[in-house]
Design an enzyme around this catalytic site. Structure first.
Site, PDB file in Angstrom:
ATOM      1  N   HIS A 109      -1.413 -11.927  12.748  1.00 19.30           N
ATOM      2  CA  HIS A 109      -2.810 -11.578  11.825  1.00 19.30           C
ATOM      3  C   HIS A 109      -4.115 -12.325  11.770  1.00 19.30           C
ATOM      4  O   HIS A 109      -4.193 -13.324  13.251  1.00 19.30           O
ATOM      5  CB  HIS A 109      -2.178 -12.529  10.212  1.00 19.30           C
ATOM      6  CG  HIS A 109      -3.005 -13.111   9.161  1.00 19.30           C
ATOM      7  ND1 HIS A 109      -3.821 -13.428   8.661  1.00 19.30           N
ATOM      8  CD2 HIS A 109      -2.464 -11.877   7.657  1.00 19.30           C
ATOM      9  CE1 HIS A 109      -4.264 -13.245   7.317  1.00 19.30           C
ATOM     10  NE2 HIS A 109      -3.425 -12.354   7.300  1.00 19.30           N
ATOM     11  N   ASP A 133       1.760 -19.890  13.654  1.00 20.38           N
ATOM     12  CA  ASP A 133       1.053 -19.593  12.864  1.00 20.38           C
ATOM     13  C   ASP A 133       2.420 -19.647  11.529  1.00 20.38           C
ATOM     14  O   ASP A 133       3.470 -18.460  12.411  1.00 20.38           O
ATOM     15  CB  ASP A 133       0.445 -18.377  12.963  1.00 20.38           C
ATOM     16  CG  ASP A 133       0.835 -17.670  11.487  1.00 20.38           C
ATOM     17  OD1 ASP A 133       0.866 -18.269  10.645  1.00 20.38           O
ATOM     18  OD2 ASP A 133      -0.238 -16.911  11.032  1.00 20.38           O
ATOM     19  N   GLN A 143       4.825 -16.490   7.704  1.00 22.38           N
ATOM     20  CA  GLN A 143       5.507 -15.588   7.417  1.00 22.38           C
ATOM     21  C   GLN A 143       7.239 -16.212   8.014  1.00 22.38           C
ATOM     22  O   GLN A 143       8.274 -16.192   7.237  1.00 22.38           O
ATOM     23  CB  GLN A 143       5.459 -14.689   8.064  1.00 22.38           C
ATOM     24  CG  GLN A 143       4.607 -13.270   7.526  1.00 22.38           C
ATOM     25  CD  GLN A 143       4.598 -12.931   6.267  1.00 22.38           C
ATOM     26  OE1 GLN A 143       5.438 -12.685   6.112  1.00 22.38           O
ATOM     27  NE2 GLN A 143       3.457 -12.593   5.679  1.00 22.38           N
ATOM     28  N   LYS A 151       3.822 -18.303  -0.197  1.00 25.30           N
ATOM     29  CA  LYS A 151       4.905 -17.268   0.185  1.00 25.30           C
ATOM     30  C   LYS A 151       5.964 -17.468  -0.055  1.00 25.30           C
ATOM     31  O   LYS A 151       6.959 -17.168   0.694  1.00 25.30           O
ATOM     32  CB  LYS A 151       4.287 -16.864   1.689  1.00 25.30           C
ATOM     33  CG  LYS A 151       2.843 -16.500   1.603  1.00 25.30           C
ATOM     34  CD  LYS A 151       2.712 -15.839   3.070  1.00 25.30           C
ATOM     35  CE  LYS A 151       1.284 -15.295   3.689  1.00 25.30           C
ATOM     36  NZ  LYS A 151       1.379 -14.046   3.086  1.00 25.30           N
ATOM     37  N   CYS A 161      -4.632  -7.414   7.985  1.00 25.13           N
ATOM     38  CA  CYS A 161      -4.819  -8.321   7.990  1.00 25.13           C
ATOM     39  C   CYS A 161      -4.240  -8.114   9.368  1.00 25.13           C
ATOM     40  O   CYS A 161      -4.424  -9.421  10.311  1.00 25.13           O
ATOM     41  CB  CYS A 161      -4.968  -9.303   7.187  1.00 25.13           C
ATOM     42  SG  CYS A 161      -5.814  -8.953   6.099  1.00 25.13           S
TER      43      CYS A 161
HETATM   44  N1  PMP Z   1      -1.226 -15.385   9.057  1.00 19.71           N
HETATM   45  C1  PMP Z   1      -0.016 -14.715   8.833  1.00 19.71           C
HETATM   46  C2  PMP Z   1       1.637 -13.861   9.614  1.00 19.71           C
HETATM   47  C3  PMP Z   1       0.204 -14.142   7.765  1.00 19.71           C
HETATM   48  O1  PMP Z   1       0.787 -12.975   7.094  1.00 19.71           O
HETATM   49  C4  PMP Z   1      -0.540 -14.850   6.290  1.00 19.71           C
HETATM   50  C5  PMP Z   1      -0.885 -14.449   5.043  1.00 19.71           C
HETATM   51  N2  PMP Z   1      -0.544 -13.077   4.789  1.00 19.71           N
HETATM   52  C6  PMP Z   1      -1.946 -15.877   6.775  1.00 19.71           C
HETATM   53  C7  PMP Z   1      -1.567 -16.006   8.345  1.00 19.71           C
HETATM   54  C8  PMP Z   1      -3.009 -16.489   6.501  1.00 19.71           C
HETATM   55  O2  PMP Z   1      -2.362 -17.156   4.977  1.00 19.71           O
HETATM   56  P1  PMP Z   1      -2.955 -17.528   3.936  1.00 19.71           P
HETATM   57  O3  PMP Z   1      -4.051 -15.975   2.738  1.00 19.71           O
HETATM   58  O4  PMP Z   1      -2.260 -17.808   2.929  1.00 19.71           O
HETATM   59  O5  PMP Z   1      -4.077 -17.854   4.118  1.00 19.71           O
END
Ligand code: PMP
Length: 409
Positions: free
Chosen positions: A123, A200, A203, A226, A367
């Site tokens: 991401h 990270d 997910q 999430k 993203c």
């Molecule tokens: N890392 C991953 C793998 C994600 O899927 C996301 C959220 N789509 C994030 C980081 C960022 O999370 P947040 O938008 O809650 O900051």
């Protein structure tokens, strides 16, 4: 033991919703954010109604209650993640948690020529902070490629990339593909090179019980929203060794012991990083989400439930003319994400056509543009499954997709 999905669903008010077009909502956008059980919504409302006050540094009853709730939540949430409250820093999001690694650790420990390793599967939250730091500090940034046949990280390339690295940053689970990376192996590899390692888990944490201290990572980022918790809060879990090497990131009030016109003496431990008014309501909501998950969910059983739905969907969707499913949601360790495209119906249009049937899926680059580029596409439609979804919803989804394709394909 099976999941009591009916009981779970009955606790999420939004799942009872009918859309303006009269269709019943089928929520398959869980990788973007999960829905919230009533207990979480009520706990936050109760805080605002009955004991809302700014936490810390006050001698009145409401402030004491608010402080106790904020710090009690830290104790509870950190235990849920297999660690202790001293290792948990509240952040605004998983993104902010990764920025805290970049600006609160890497900026204090890395210099020109030091190597940070991340991957093509990440991401943007686990790519852009490293690029920015690289520009600021002259740090060398290396990317581990994705094997686009197997849809896994190329671990042989990772072995080479981490030679001489100071920090390795890897996603637990891909938000585009649902691939569960072998983070245990990555942590071992990174530590064998003397590198710190950041996971990270935005997910990963909604699908798998995290035991942070046992896992042995130096940093791990989580997003509450999430995993049944509220938006606006997440955390960075930090090992004791890594925490002792960190310095302030966002500065201002709350994180200081003493400020003079010349200089500032900062607090220690997690208190050095939680600048400004704390996220009281959000922490209270998250704590209740964690209680709720522990009462209602066995994570292994939930994984089987989610994986079997996503796996069934992927298999059936591959049979629909013109549909490509990316990756292998059918794999046992895959985590509930089905990314797909139709070869003539444009992704945005397909998203609208699915919405017209009541099905909420996400459309776009998620993203993760470098991963999209490696897969040779600009965007995908993504259906993502969580604990309250049912096989009936999956069947209705596939049959609606079939009818869209036979009409517009
Ligand atoms: N890392 C991953 C793998 C994600 O899927 C996301 C959220 N789509 C994030 C980081 C960022 O999370 P947040 O938008 O809650 O900051």
């Amino acid at each position: 033991m099976a999941l009591d999905v009916d009981s779970i669903r009955s606790q999420f008010p939004i799942l009872q919703r009918t859309l303006p077009n009269g269709k019943k909502l089928v929520y398959f956008d869980n990788a973007a954010t999960s829905q919230k059980p009533l207990a979480v919504i009520d706990a936050m409302s109760d805080f605002y109604k009955n004991y809302h006050a700014n936490a810390h540094r006050a001698n009145h009853t409401l402030a004491d209650e608010s402080t106790a709730a904020l710090e009690g939540a830290r104790d509870r949430i950190s235990k849920f993640f297999g660690t202790t409250e001293g290792q948990m820093i509240y952040t605004g999001s998983a993104t902010e948690a990764m920025n805290l690694v970049a600006y609160g650790w890497a900026r204090y420990n890395l210099n020109e020529g030091d190597v940070v390793v991340t991957t093509e599967m990440e991401h943007h939250a686990n790519i852009v902070p490293w690029q920015e730091l690289s520009k600021e500090r002259g740090i060398e940034l290396r990317y581990v490629p994705v094997d686009t046949e197997k849809f896994t990280l190329d671990y042989d390339a990772m072995e080479v990339a981490i030679q001489g690295a100071s920090l390795v940053c890897v996603g637990h689970v891909s938000n585009v593909l649902g691939v569960r990376n072998d983070i245990e192996r990555v942590i071992k590899m990174a530590h064998s090179q003397g590198a710190r390692v950041a996971i990270d888990s935005a997910q990963g944490a909604p699908h798998e019980k995290i035991f942070f201290d046992d896992l042995g990572a130096d940093f791990l980022s989580v997003a509450a929203h999430k995993m049944a918790g509220p938006t606006g809060i997440g955390c960075l879990l930090v090992s004791e060794a890594a925490l002792s090497e960190m310095g302030p990131f966002l500065t201002g009030g709350s994180i200081v012991k003493r400020v003079t016109l010349e200089d500032t003496l900062f607090q220690e431990g997690y208190a050095m990083f939680e600048t400004g008014t704390p996220r009281m309501a959000e922490a209270i909501g998250w704590r209740v989400a964690v209680d709720w998950l522990e009462e209602n969910i066995d994570f292994d059983v939930a994984h089987e439930h989610v994986q079997s739905i996503a796996s069934w969907m992927a298999t059936r969707m591959r049979e629909i003319p013109g549909i490509t499913v990316f990756g292998f949601p059918e794999r046992k360790e895959a985590i509930g994400v089905v990314s797909f495209l139709h070869d003539t119906i444009q992704a945005q249009d397909l998203g609208y056509l699915l919405d017209a049937g009541g099905f909420a899926v996400r459309t776009g680059h998620h993203c993760a543009q470098p991963l999209m580029e490696a897969m040779g596409v600009g965007s995908t439609n993504r259906a993502s499954v969580w604990i309250y979804n049912t096989m009936e919803e999956a069947e209705a989804f596939v049959s609606h997709l079939e009818s869209i394709v036979s009409r517009f394909g």
